[in-house]
Design an enzyme around this catalytic site. Structure first.
Site, mmCIF file in Angstrom:
data_model
loop_
_atom_site.group_PDB
_atom_site.id
_atom_site.type_symbol
_atom_site.label_atom_id
_atom_site.label_comp_id
_atom_site.label_asym_id
_atom_site.label_seq_id
_atom_site.Cartn_x
_atom_site.Cartn_y
_atom_site.Cartn_z
ATOM 1 C CD GLU A 151 -2.808 -1.534 0.300
ATOM 2 O OE1 GLU A 151 -2.987 -0.591 -0.750
ATOM 3 O OE2 GLU A 151 -3.295 -2.674 -0.043
ATOM 4 C CB CYS B 118 -5.916 -2.539 6.696
ATOM 5 S SG CYS B 118 -6.198 -4.255 7.125
ATOM 6 C CG HIS C 278 -4.043 -5.313 2.301
ATOM 7 N ND1 HIS C 278 -4.333 -3.980 1.939
ATOM 8 C CD2 HIS C 278 -4.970 -5.702 3.162
ATOM 9 C CE1 HIS C 278 -5.280 -3.649 2.989
ATOM 10 N NE2 HIS C 278 -5.505 -4.612 3.773
#
Length: 160
Positions: A33, A91, A114
């Protein structure tokens, strides 16, 4: 309560590198991310969005070259891609708090990864729900985390 507890943990440990991990049921690859948004989603009360941190930036971006880390993982046999943000739930909250803390400290970097389900978990879900999910064997996921740490240690040792 999560933000306060997490802040206490970060303050106690004083990390220079934070790797947050989360599960993404539908992803067939590791998703690295790049962005955390200052937004939360309360699935239990009216399904509304809210600011995680009032009077704080709308988003924090990882200062790490996420694409380079994904490439390094792929070169080592682990499928990985950059993803643009960590969602709107726990998250994202942890990633936002990590990046915010790093921005305030100045000597810290953070990443959120993830992961697909482990193969064992995907098999259990398949049996229980008669639904298939992408997966990776747990040793491959563990190797991926070790490679990310390896990449980071090489990255911070490079001359500026």
């Amino acid at each position: 309560t999560v933000p306060l507890l997490y802040a206490q943990i970060l303050q106690q440990i004083q990390p220079q590198f934070i790797v947050n991990l989360g599960l993404a049921a539908e992803t067939p690859v590791l998703q690295l991310e790049k962005v955390a948004l200052n937004t939360g989603f309360d699935a239990y009360s009216d399904k509304t969005h809210f600011a995680l941190q009032p009077n704080a930036p709308d988003a924090y971006f990882s200062s790490l070259p996420v694409e380079d880390i994904a490439r390094y993982l792929c070169q080592n046999g682990i499928p990985a891609l950059r993803s643009n943000h960590a969602g709107h739930y726990l998250c994202n909250m942890l990633y936002y708090l990590s990046l915010q803390w790093c921005a305030q400290q100045g000597n810290c970097q953070a990443l959120f990864v993830h992961l697909p389900f482990t193969t064992q978990l995907a098999a259990q879900i398949c049996m229980q729900q008669h639904r298939a999910y992408p997966s990776l064997p747990q040793p491959v996921a563990e190797q991926a985390i070790a490679l990310i740490i390896d990449w980071y240690l090489k990255y911070v040792q490079q001359p500026a």
